[in-house]
Each structure stands twice: as structure tokens, then as C-alpha cells.
Design a protein around this motif. Structure first.
Motif, short mmCIF file in Angstrom:
data_model
loop_
_atom_site.label_atom_id
_atom_site.label_comp_id
_atom_site.label_asym_id
_atom_site.label_seq_id
_atom_site.Cartn_x
_atom_site.Cartn_y
_atom_site.Cartn_z
N HIS A 7 0.84 -1.20 0.00
CA HIS A 7 0.00 0.00 0.00
C HIS A 7 0.87 1.25 0.00
O HIS A 7 1.72 1.44 0.87
N ARG A 51 -1.27 -3.30 -4.54
CA ARG A 51 -1.75 -1.98 -4.12
C ARG A 51 -0.65 -0.93 -4.06
O ARG A 51 -0.67 -0.03 -3.23
N ARG A 60 -3.01 6.46 -1.39
CA ARG A 60 -3.93 5.70 -2.23
C ARG A 60 -5.38 5.78 -1.78
O ARG A 60 -6.29 5.85 -2.60
N CYS A 78 -8.12 6.77 -4.40
CA CYS A 78 -9.14 5.81 -4.81
C CYS A 78 -10.55 6.34 -4.55
O CYS A 78 -11.46 6.14 -5.35
#
Length: 208
Positions: A109, A139, A193, A197
Motif C-alpha cells: 500500500h 496496491r 492511495r 481511490c
């Protein structure tokens, strides 16, 4: 004082002289010149066992890979291209990262990842594309600038030294780009992220 960005290089092959490893080393040198702290994990030296999802206890080598990947701000991956894709040894290393799924945040991530391939012919981008699929699955974020080294036997000598100045500059540029973007992520939580997202989902909802 700005945080020192940590960049992990993962790659190479099982060959004693690996062009993909030489390319990775050049990119890491570029990252160091950009101010990063770097570490190289050489596939050959790691000597990873095959990943088995039934074994939830990683070996020492696998644990080193997993923890170093999770601790890094950014990574640079480099694989030879075998039969139109990444090597089995490199894919096995990525498979071990599946054990990061239970972490918070999970997998890679918000890790920024630069991609390199070394091909005997001209189709190295196929290996890059394969790695980019893995970046998404884990990710992470792949930087747009990639280096598919074509005709690698002409680019590197028999000892793995680069003899093409243009490719050397490309690899240095990639290392610097990973440091630049990883530094932005490390300094600004709004770039992470989860926010990106959520904003992307809102844009999609409006256009559907």
C-alpha cells in the motif's frame, strides 16, 4: 528536516552474471545520487524456496524480503524476460509478498515502484507489463517512466558493466524518479492511495 527516502531494489536472476541485476544496481545508484538510502535484494543470493500458501511461516530469506519490502518507501524491480514474461524466480519472490495481506495497511500500500526488464531481443516491455499487473495487485504505484532494456547482451559486457551511455542515463533517471515520487508520498498524506481511490470512485460514479 526531510525524511530520508528508503528504496529497496529487488531483482536479478539465478545467473552468476545477471544483466537485470546490473541494470538494477545502476538504477539504485541513481536513487542514491537523488538522496535516497538504498538496499539491494539479489534473487540469486536470497535463494528463496517456492512459495506455498499452506506454509504460513516464512523462511529467514522470505522474511527478509517481506520485511524489507514493507519498510521501504519505494522499490525498484528488475527482471529478465523469459518466454515473453518475467522469470519464475522473480515471480516467486513476488508471490511471497502475499503474506503482507494481513498487515495494516496491507500488501505494498502506497509504495512507489519503478520497473526494469532486461531482454535478449526487443520486447522487454512485455515483462514490464507483467510487473505492472503485480504492482496493482499489491496496491502499489508504478511510476510511468520504465526502462525495458532491449538487446541486453549488447548493452552490458560479460562482467555485467553497462557500455551504453543512453541506457545508463535511463536507469539513473528511473532511480531518481522513484525517489522523487516516494518522497512526495512520504511527505504528504493527502497523496496516498485511499484518498486517490475515493476521489476516483466519485469521478466514476458521476460519469456512469
Amino acid at each position: 528536516m526531510a525524511k530520508t527516502v528508503k528504496i529497496l531494489g529487488l531483482g536479478g536472476s539465478l545467473a552468476s552474471v545477471s544483466r537485470s541485476r546490473a541494470a538494477l544496481q545502476a538504477a539504485l545508484e541513481g536513487a542514491e545520487r537523488a538522496g535516497a538510502e538504498t538496499e539491494l535484494l539479489d534473487i540469486r543470493r536470497l535463494d528463496l524456496p517456492m512459495y506455498n500458501p499452506d506454509d504460513d511461516e516464512p523462511t529467514d530469506a522470505a522474511a527478509r524480503l517481506i520485511e524489507a519490502s514493507y519498510a521501504a518507501d519505494g522499490l525498484i524491480w528488475s527482471s529478465p524476460m523469459y518466454q515473453g514474461t518475467i522469470s519464475g524466480a522473480f515471480k516467486n519472490a513476488l508471490d511471497w509478498l502475499h503474506l503482507l495481506g494481513g498487515r495494516e495497511p496491507s500488501y505494498l500500500h502506497d509504495k512507489v515502484i519503478g520497473l526494469i526488464s532486461a531482454a535478449g531481443g526487443t520486447q522487454g516491455l512485455q515483462a514490464i507489463n507483467t510487473m505492472e499487473f503485480s504492482v496493482r495487485a499489491l496496491r502499489g504505484w508504478a511510476v510511468p517512466y520504465v526502462v525495458p532494456v532491449a538487446a541486453a547482451a549488447r548493452v552490458f559486457d560479460g562482467d555485467g558493466r553497462i557500455r551504453d551511455d543512453a541506457v545508463a542515463r535511463q536507469l539513473e533517471t528511473l532511480g531518481g524518479e522513484v525517489v522523487r515520487v516516494a518522497g512526495r508520498f512520504a511527505a504528504d498524506d493527502s497523496l496516498h492511495r485511499q484518498v486517490e481511490c475515493a476521489e476516483a470512485a466519485e469521478r466514476v460514479a458521476v460519469t456512469v
